[in-house]
Scaffold this motif. Structure first.
Motif, PDB file in Angstrom:
ATOM      1  N   GLU A 168      52.084  54.102   5.084  1.00 26.95           N
ATOM      2  CA  GLU A 168      53.527  54.313   4.943  1.00 26.95           C
ATOM      3  C   GLU A 168      54.095  53.452   3.820  1.00 26.95           C
ATOM      4  OE1 GLU A 168      55.884  56.333   6.019  1.00 26.95           O
ATOM      5  OE2 GLU A 168      54.622  57.447   7.408  1.00 26.95           O
ATOM      6  N   ASP A 169      53.495  52.283   3.580  1.00 26.71           N
ATOM      7  CA  ASP A 169      53.994  51.389   2.531  1.00 26.71           C
ATOM      8  C   ASP A 169      53.751  51.922   1.124  1.00 26.71           C
ATOM      9  OD1 ASP A 169      54.957  49.577   4.382  1.00 26.71           O
ATOM     10  OD2 ASP A 169      53.158  48.320   4.321  1.00 26.71           O
ATOM     11  N   ASN A 170      52.588  52.561   0.893  1.00 16.62           N
ATOM     12  CA  ASN A 170      52.327  53.042  -0.464  1.00 16.62           C
ATOM     13  C   ASN A 170      52.624  54.537  -0.642  1.00 16.62           C
ATOM     14  OD1 ASN A 170      49.992  54.255   0.622  1.00 16.62           O
ATOM     15  ND2 ASN A 170      48.636  52.667  -0.179  1.00 16.62           N
ATOM     16  N   LEU A 171      53.000  55.237   0.429  1.00 11.91           N
ATOM     17  CA  LEU A 171      53.360  56.650   0.313  1.00 11.91           C
ATOM     18  C   LEU A 171      54.529  56.876  -0.654  1.00 11.91           C
ATOM     19  CD1 LEU A 171      52.990  59.607   1.112  1.00 11.91           C
ATOM     20  CD2 LEU A 171      54.335  59.131   3.198  1.00 11.91           C
ATOM     21  N   PRO A 172      55.596  56.063  -0.633  1.00 15.85           N
ATOM     22  CA  PRO A 172      56.666  56.263  -1.627  1.00 15.85           C
ATOM     23  C   PRO A 172      56.176  56.082  -3.067  1.00 15.85           C
ATOM     24  CG  PRO A 172      57.455  54.897   0.176  1.00 15.85           C
ATOM     25  CD  PRO A 172      55.964  55.036   0.361  1.00 15.85           C
ATOM     26  N   LEU A 173      55.224  55.195  -3.292  1.00 14.44           N
ATOM     27  CA  LEU A 173      54.675  55.016  -4.638  1.00 14.44           C
ATOM     28  C   LEU A 173      53.912  56.264  -5.073  1.00 14.44           C
ATOM     29  CD1 LEU A 173      53.328  51.359  -4.287  1.00 14.44           C
ATOM     30  CD2 LEU A 173      55.479  52.118  -5.351  1.00 14.44           C
ATOM     31  N   LEU A 174      53.205  56.885  -4.138  1.00 14.29           N
ATOM     32  CA  LEU A 174      52.487  58.117  -4.441  1.00 14.29           C
ATOM     33  C   LEU A 174      53.472  59.237  -4.766  1.00 14.29           C
ATOM     34  CD1 LEU A 174      49.775  59.535  -4.688  1.00 14.29           C
ATOM     35  CD2 LEU A 174      49.915  60.037  -2.228  1.00 14.29           C
ATOM     36  N   ALA A 206      65.121  67.733  -3.466  1.00 14.17           N
ATOM     37  CA  ALA A 206      65.090  66.888  -2.263  1.00 14.17           C
ATOM     38  C   ALA A 206      64.198  67.480  -1.179  1.00 14.17           C
ATOM     39  CB  ALA A 206      66.508  66.675  -1.736  1.00 14.17           C
ATOM     40  N   GLU A 207      64.236  68.808  -1.001  1.00 14.58           N
ATOM     41  CA  GLU A 207      63.420  69.439   0.033  1.00 14.58           C
ATOM     42  C   GLU A 207      61.928  69.293  -0.270  1.00 14.58           C
ATOM     43  OE1 GLU A 207      65.947  71.089  -1.563  1.00 14.58           O
ATOM     44  OE2 GLU A 207      67.424  70.996   0.045  1.00 14.58           O
ATOM     45  N   ARG A 208      61.570  69.443  -1.528  1.00 16.11           N
ATOM     46  CA  ARG A 208      60.168  69.341  -1.909  1.00 16.11           C
ATOM     47  C   ARG A 208      59.669  67.889  -1.775  1.00 16.11           C
ATOM     48  NH1 ARG A 208      60.555  72.848  -5.662  1.00 16.11           N
ATOM     49  NH2 ARG A 208      59.917  74.562  -4.369  1.00 16.11           N
ATOM     50  N   ARG A 209      60.498  66.934  -2.118  1.00 11.35           N
ATOM     51  CA  ARG A 209      60.125  65.512  -1.939  1.00 11.35           C
ATOM     52  C   ARG A 209      59.888  65.210  -0.460  1.00 11.35           C
ATOM     53  NH1 ARG A 209      62.676  61.899  -6.496  1.00 11.35           N
ATOM     54  NH2 ARG A 209      63.019  63.473  -8.064  1.00 11.35           N
ATOM     55  N   GLN A 210      60.782  65.707   0.395  1.00 13.85           N
ATOM     56  CA  GLN A 210      60.617  65.491   1.833  1.00 13.85           C
ATOM     57  C   GLN A 210      59.367  66.195   2.345  1.00 13.85           C
ATOM     58  OE1 GLN A 210      62.398  63.327   3.639  1.00 13.85           O
ATOM     59  NE2 GLN A 210      61.010  63.748   5.341  1.00 13.85           N
ATOM     60  N   ALA A 211      59.110  67.388   1.849  1.00 15.33           N
ATOM     61  CA  ALA A 211      57.913  68.132   2.261  1.00 15.33           C
ATOM     62  C   ALA A 211      56.646  67.386   1.854  1.00 15.33           C
ATOM     63  CB  ALA A 211      57.921  69.531   1.655  1.00 15.33           C
ATOM     64  N   GLY A 246      51.606  64.265   8.150  1.00  9.95           N
ATOM     65  CA  GLY A 246      50.988  65.187   9.090  1.00  9.95           C
ATOM     66  C   GLY A 246      49.477  65.313   8.933  1.00  9.95           C
ATOM     67  N   ARG A 247      48.925  64.852   7.824  1.00  8.92           N
ATOM     68  CA  ARG A 247      47.491  64.985   7.583  1.00  8.92           C
ATOM     69  C   ARG A 247      46.765  63.644   7.636  1.00  8.92           C
ATOM     70  NH1 ARG A 247      45.680  69.702   6.250  1.00  8.92           N
ATOM     71  NH2 ARG A 247      43.868  68.920   5.142  1.00  8.92           N
ATOM     72  N   ASP A 304      47.428  59.949  15.909  1.00 13.29           N
ATOM     73  CA  ASP A 304      46.177  60.356  16.545  1.00 13.29           C
ATOM     74  C   ASP A 304      45.137  60.623  15.451  1.00 13.29           C
ATOM     75  OD1 ASP A 304      47.545  62.575  15.598  1.00 13.29           O
ATOM     76  OD2 ASP A 304      46.877  63.897  17.187  1.00 13.29           O
ATOM     77  N   GLN A 305      44.256  61.509  15.655  1.00 13.36           N
ATOM     78  CA  GLN A 305      43.166  61.781  14.720  1.00 13.36           C
ATOM     79  C   GLN A 305      43.672  62.379  13.401  1.00 13.36           C
ATOM     80  OE1 GLN A 305      39.979  60.949  15.185  1.00 13.36           O
ATOM     81  NE2 GLN A 305      39.441  61.743  13.196  1.00 13.36           N
ATOM     82  N   PRO A 306      43.554  61.664  12.279  1.00 17.54           N
ATOM     83  CA  PRO A 306      43.967  62.237  10.993  1.00 17.54           C
ATOM     84  C   PRO A 306      43.101  63.438  10.613  1.00 17.54           C
ATOM     85  CG  PRO A 306      43.620  59.862  10.821  1.00 17.54           C
ATOM     86  CD  PRO A 306      43.099  60.294  12.157  1.00 17.54           C
ATOM     87  N   VAL A 307      43.688  64.369   9.869  1.00 17.37           N
ATOM     88  CA  VAL A 307      42.980  65.551   9.383  1.00 17.37           C
ATOM     89  C   VAL A 307      42.063  65.167   8.225  1.00 17.37           C
ATOM     90  CG1 VAL A 307      43.308  67.818   8.288  1.00 17.37           C
ATOM     91  CG2 VAL A 307      44.862  67.054  10.110  1.00 17.37           C
ATOM     92  N   GLU A 308      42.495  64.184   7.443  1.00 16.40           N
ATOM     93  CA  GLU A 308      41.736  63.758   6.272  1.00 16.40           C
ATOM     94  C   GLU A 308      41.997  62.295   5.982  1.00 16.40           C
ATOM     95  OE1 GLU A 308      43.331  66.508   3.425  1.00 16.40           O
ATOM     96  OE2 GLU A 308      44.948  65.168   2.855  1.00 16.40           O
TER      97      GLU A 308
END
Length: 161
Positions: free
Chosen positions: A15-21, A46-51, A58-59, A64-68
């Protein structure tokens, strides 16, 4: 092509580096290069950034168990893209995106070598990568693997031993 001389590192997505990505994607990639399509006007609205954030939460960032397993690619400490390993039968499927400014400088090759080592660490027996016939950079990275072409899709498989 000028080769990159700065260290290329992979760091697990958090969660900490997700905004950098997200910032790297907005700065240097088309949304269709880095995430599934989202309806609406093209570009990083804005919608695409949130998506984008929800896609990764979600992945890779599921409680729980990550998809990747997703990794932030950094060059000299600067976030430039992402790499992933998704468990599949007998191995993992690898995927990479690198921002336009850092393509063609050897970053992809450094990432591929690190993904191979990470795949071995998680116990995978093979790596599978899928790209399109019109992606010469990805195809060059896959040149050491056994490849098949079906229509516009190239599938490469590398046995890890």
């Amino acid at each position: 092509m000028q080769e990159n001389t700065e260290p290329v590192t992979l760091e697990s997505l958090t969660e900490d580096n997700l905004p950098l990505l997200l910032n790297a994607a907005v700065r240097d990639a088309d949304p269709l290069e880095v995430m599934p399509p989202v309806d609406g006007e093209p570009g990083w609205n804005a919608e695409r950034r949130q998506a984008f954030l929800e896609f990764h939460r979600g992945r890779s960032l599921r409680a729980d168990q990550p998809v990747e397993y997703t990794y932030v690619i950094a060059v000299g400490g600067r976030v430039v893209g992402a790499a992933r390993l998704q468990p599949v039968e007998d191995g993992v499927e690898a995927g990479v995106w690198i921002g336009r400014s850092d393509r063609g400088h050897g970053v992809g090759r450094a990432v591929a070598e690190q993904l191979r080592a990470l795949a071995v660490q998680v116990g995978a027996r093979r790596i599978v990568a899928v790209t399109t016939v019109d992606n010469p950079a990805a195809r060059q990275l896959l040149d050491t693997a056994a490849s098949t072409v079906s229509g516009d899709t190239v599938t490469a498989t590398l046995d890890l031993g």
